[in-house]
Enzyme design. Structure first.
Site, PDB file in Angstrom:
ATOM      1  N   GLN A  70    -142.746  19.722 -21.124  1.00  0.00           N
ATOM      2  CA  GLN A  70    -141.437  19.055 -21.156  1.00  0.00           C
ATOM      3  C   GLN A  70    -141.628  17.588 -21.524  1.00  0.00           C
ATOM      4  O   GLN A  70    -140.665  16.855 -21.687  1.00  0.00           O
ATOM      5  CB  GLN A  70    -140.786  19.133 -19.775  1.00  0.00           C
ATOM      6  CG  GLN A  70    -140.519  20.542 -19.303  1.00  0.00           C
ATOM      7  CD  GLN A  70    -140.134  20.559 -17.832  1.00  0.00           C
ATOM      8  OE1 GLN A  70    -138.986  20.341 -17.473  1.00  0.00           O
ATOM      9  NE2 GLN A  70    -141.094  20.816 -16.966  1.00  0.00           N
ATOM     10  N   ASN A  71    -142.897  17.176 -21.605  1.00  0.00           N
ATOM     11  CA  ASN A  71    -143.173  15.760 -21.849  1.00  0.00           C
ATOM     12  C   ASN A  71    -143.025  15.408 -23.313  1.00  0.00           C
ATOM     13  O   ASN A  71    -143.294  16.221 -24.199  1.00  0.00           O
ATOM     14  CB  ASN A  71    -144.579  15.407 -21.369  1.00  0.00           C
ATOM     15  CG  ASN A  71    -144.690  15.512 -19.865  1.00  0.00           C
ATOM     16  OD1 ASN A  71    -143.668  15.577 -19.182  1.00  0.00           O
ATOM     17  ND2 ASN A  71    -145.895  15.544 -19.353  1.00  0.00           N
ATOM     18  N   HIS A  77    -139.080  19.285 -25.366  1.00  0.00           N
ATOM     19  CA  HIS A  77    -138.065  18.220 -25.386  1.00  0.00           C
ATOM     20  C   HIS A  77    -138.330  17.145 -26.440  1.00  0.00           C
ATOM     21  O   HIS A  77    -137.787  16.049 -26.347  1.00  0.00           O
ATOM     22  CB  HIS A  77    -137.953  17.583 -23.995  1.00  0.00           C
ATOM     23  CG  HIS A  77    -137.459  18.548 -22.957  1.00  0.00           C
ATOM     24  ND1 HIS A  77    -137.650  18.382 -21.608  1.00  0.00           N
ATOM     25  CD2 HIS A  77    -136.772  19.720 -23.086  1.00  0.00           C
ATOM     26  CE1 HIS A  77    -137.100  19.401 -20.943  1.00  0.00           C
ATOM     27  NE2 HIS A  77    -136.572  20.226 -21.815  1.00  0.00           N
ATOM     28  N   THR A 125    -143.898  19.171 -12.315  1.00  0.00           N
ATOM     29  CA  THR A 125    -142.487  19.225 -12.711  1.00  0.00           C
ATOM     30  C   THR A 125    -141.630  19.563 -11.505  1.00  0.00           C
ATOM     31  O   THR A 125    -142.003  20.410 -10.690  1.00  0.00           O
ATOM     32  CB  THR A 125    -142.242  20.244 -13.855  1.00  0.00           C
ATOM     33  OG1 THR A 125    -140.831  20.427 -14.026  1.00  0.00           O
ATOM     34  CG2 THR A 125    -142.904  21.587 -13.612  1.00  0.00           C
ATOM     35  N   SER A 126    -140.477  18.911 -11.402  1.00  0.00           N
ATOM     36  CA  SER A 126    -139.574  19.168 -10.277  1.00  0.00           C
ATOM     37  C   SER A 126    -138.760  20.439 -10.511  1.00  0.00           C
ATOM     38  O   SER A 126    -138.025  20.869  -9.633  1.00  0.00           O
ATOM     39  CB  SER A 126    -138.633  17.979 -10.086  1.00  0.00           C
ATOM     40  OG  SER A 126    -137.858  17.794 -11.257  1.00  0.00           O
TER      41      SER A 126
HETATM   42  P1  NAD Z   1    -139.369  14.972 -12.888  1.00  0.00           P
HETATM   43  O1  NAD Z   1    -139.387  13.478 -12.930  1.00  0.00           O
HETATM   44  O2  NAD Z   1    -138.104  15.671 -12.597  1.00  0.00           O
HETATM   45  O3  NAD Z   1    -140.396  15.459 -11.767  1.00  0.00           O
HETATM   46  C1  NAD Z   1    -141.700  14.973 -11.715  1.00  0.00           C
HETATM   47  C2  NAD Z   1    -142.509  15.882 -10.800  1.00  0.00           C
HETATM   48  O4  NAD Z   1    -143.843  15.432 -10.847  1.00  0.00           O
HETATM   49  C3  NAD Z   1    -142.053  15.854  -9.337  1.00  0.00           C
HETATM   50  O5  NAD Z   1    -141.958  17.180  -8.855  1.00  0.00           O
HETATM   51  C4  NAD Z   1    -143.166  15.072  -8.639  1.00  0.00           C
HETATM   52  O6  NAD Z   1    -143.400  15.522  -7.317  1.00  0.00           O
HETATM   53  C5  NAD Z   1    -144.342  15.368  -9.524  1.00  0.00           C
HETATM   54  N1  NAD Z   1    -145.387  14.351  -9.544  1.00  0.00           N
HETATM   55  C6  NAD Z   1    -145.246  12.997  -9.605  1.00  0.00           C
HETATM   56  N2  NAD Z   1    -146.447  12.415  -9.689  1.00  0.00           N
HETATM   57  C7  NAD Z   1    -147.371  13.418  -9.661  1.00  0.00           C
HETATM   58  C8  NAD Z   1    -148.785  13.456  -9.718  1.00  0.00           C
HETATM   59  N3  NAD Z   1    -149.526  12.346  -9.799  1.00  0.00           N
HETATM   60  N4  NAD Z   1    -149.407  14.662  -9.677  1.00  0.00           N
HETATM   61  C9  NAD Z   1    -148.684  15.818  -9.576  1.00  0.00           C
HETATM   62  N5  NAD Z   1    -147.330  15.844  -9.525  1.00  0.00           N
HETATM   63  C10 NAD Z   1    -146.689  14.660  -9.569  1.00  0.00           C
HETATM   64  O7  NAD Z   1    -140.050  15.460 -14.235  1.00  0.00           O
HETATM   65  P2  NAD Z   1    -139.830  16.822 -15.037  1.00  0.00           P
HETATM   66  O8  NAD Z   1    -139.712  17.973 -14.112  1.00  0.00           O
HETATM   67  O9  NAD Z   1    -140.846  16.834 -16.117  1.00  0.00           O
HETATM   68  O10 NAD Z   1    -138.385  16.507 -15.612  1.00  0.00           O
HETATM   69  C11 NAD Z   1    -138.089  16.859 -16.754  1.00  0.00           C
HETATM   70  C12 NAD Z   1    -137.816  15.698 -17.753  1.00  0.00           C
HETATM   71  O11 NAD Z   1    -138.545  14.487 -17.614  1.00  0.00           O
HETATM   72  C13 NAD Z   1    -138.248  16.247 -19.055  1.00  0.00           C
HETATM   73  O12 NAD Z   1    -137.123  16.356 -19.852  1.00  0.00           O
HETATM   74  C14 NAD Z   1    -139.246  15.259 -19.667  1.00  0.00           C
HETATM   75  O13 NAD Z   1    -138.990  15.118 -21.052  1.00  0.00           O
HETATM   76  C15 NAD Z   1    -138.926  14.014 -18.951  1.00  0.00           C
HETATM   77  N6  NAD Z   1    -139.988  12.981 -18.836  1.00  0.00           N
HETATM   78  C16 NAD Z   1    -141.118  12.994 -19.599  1.00  0.00           C
HETATM   79  C17 NAD Z   1    -142.078  11.991 -19.452  1.00  0.00           C
HETATM   80  C18 NAD Z   1    -143.306  12.015 -20.326  1.00  0.00           C
HETATM   81  O14 NAD Z   1    -143.229  12.474 -21.467  1.00  0.00           O
HETATM   82  N7  NAD Z   1    -144.460  11.557 -19.820  1.00  0.00           N
HETATM   83  C19 NAD Z   1    -141.882  10.982 -18.514  1.00  0.00           C
HETATM   84  C20 NAD Z   1    -140.699  10.990 -17.759  1.00  0.00           C
HETATM   85  C21 NAD Z   1    -139.773  12.003 -17.919  1.00  0.00           C
END
Ligand code: NAD
Length: 236
Positions: free
Chosen positions: A88-89, A106, A173-174
């Protein structure tokens, strides 16, 4: 041996320890921006400069960070199995760690596309998209990101991959963003599911048997991958 099919679904949590903020944790990006003000077709129509600023800023962040041990571990899995990452990143940290098969559900920060033709995509690397910049078809160049309310073009392909997987590893992922979160439902009865997250046991996977691994991805994913590699090598 490389025939066992492993699908790895990743979310923002896998890149958190590289320094990229997640959306929903305490220091997540949505604490600073209301997502409807930034990541939607309406935002693009009404205030494109803010939308571009947001993604230009994230692209610049990306240029300055590196894959972490979780990205590298997934890449090592390729030595013993057929590995498909579904992410999803929008970052490129899986690519930079050497993973070959990656489906970006995404979109991707390092690409831009025409505002009218989603298939007219160009590589832009880490440079900014400028306000008023045009795609080859003359329409405005926009980030190659699937915004809220837009279709997820690769979801059918992702369903197909998950339904064939012998092992399904879900990381960071949440599971709140659909349709990606719904992919779990397509795992076969015989598929082994691992869910790695800081809050894995808390989030749970409704109706599914899974192994929950709570902890930071950069620490717990390498351990999980080592166990799987040993197991697969022994069963050779
Ligand atoms: P989210 O923000 O909803 O959830 C993040 C999850 O990661 C949470 O469940 C949290 O507990 C967990 N988490 C946080 N730090 C962690 C770690 N060090 N180790 C293990 N788990 C950890 O993110 P999501 O579920 O990916 O939400 C989806 C949306 O967020 C997507 O559409 C994506 O495109 C976008 N997103 C992407 C990026 C990226 O590309 N790096 C960054 C922010 C958001």
């Amino acid at each position: 041996m490389a025939n066992i099919e492993i699908v790895v679904l990743t979310g923002a949590g896998i890149s958190a320890e590289s320094g990229l903020p997640t959306f929903r944790d305490s220091n997540g990006l949505w604490k600073h921006y209301r997502f409807e003000d930034i990541a939607s077709p309406v935002a693009w129509r009404n205030h494109p400069a803010d939308v571009l600023d947001f993604y230009n800023m994230r692209r610049r962040f990306l240029a300055d960070v590196e894959p972490n041990e979780a990205h590298w571990a997934i890449s090592r899995l390729q030595e013993v199995a057929s590995v498909q990452v579904v992410t999803q990143n929008v970052d490129n940290l899986h690519e930079r760690a050497g993973t070959k098969n990656i489906l970006h559900l995404h979109g991707e920060l390092t690409k831009a596309r025409s505002s009218t033709n989603p298939n007219l995509i160009t590589e832009i690397g880490y440079r900014d998209i400028l306000l008023g910049e045009k795609a080859a078809d003359g329409s405005l160049l926009r980030p190659h990101i699937v915004w809220f309310g837009e279709e997820v073009p690769f979801i059918s392909r992702a369903i197909e991959l998950v339904s064939r997987a012998a092992v399904f590893i879900v990381i960071g992922t949440s599971l709140q963003v659909y349709p990606a979160a719904g992919l779990l439902q397509y795992a076969s009865k015989s598929c082994r599911i691992f869910y790695v997250d800081l809050k894995a046991s808390l989030n749970r996977l409704p109706g599914l048997t899974a192994q929950y691994i709570d902890g930071p991805a950069a620490t717990v994913v390498p351990a999980l991958v080592s166990d799987l590699i040993n197991e697969l090598q022994q069963s050779k």
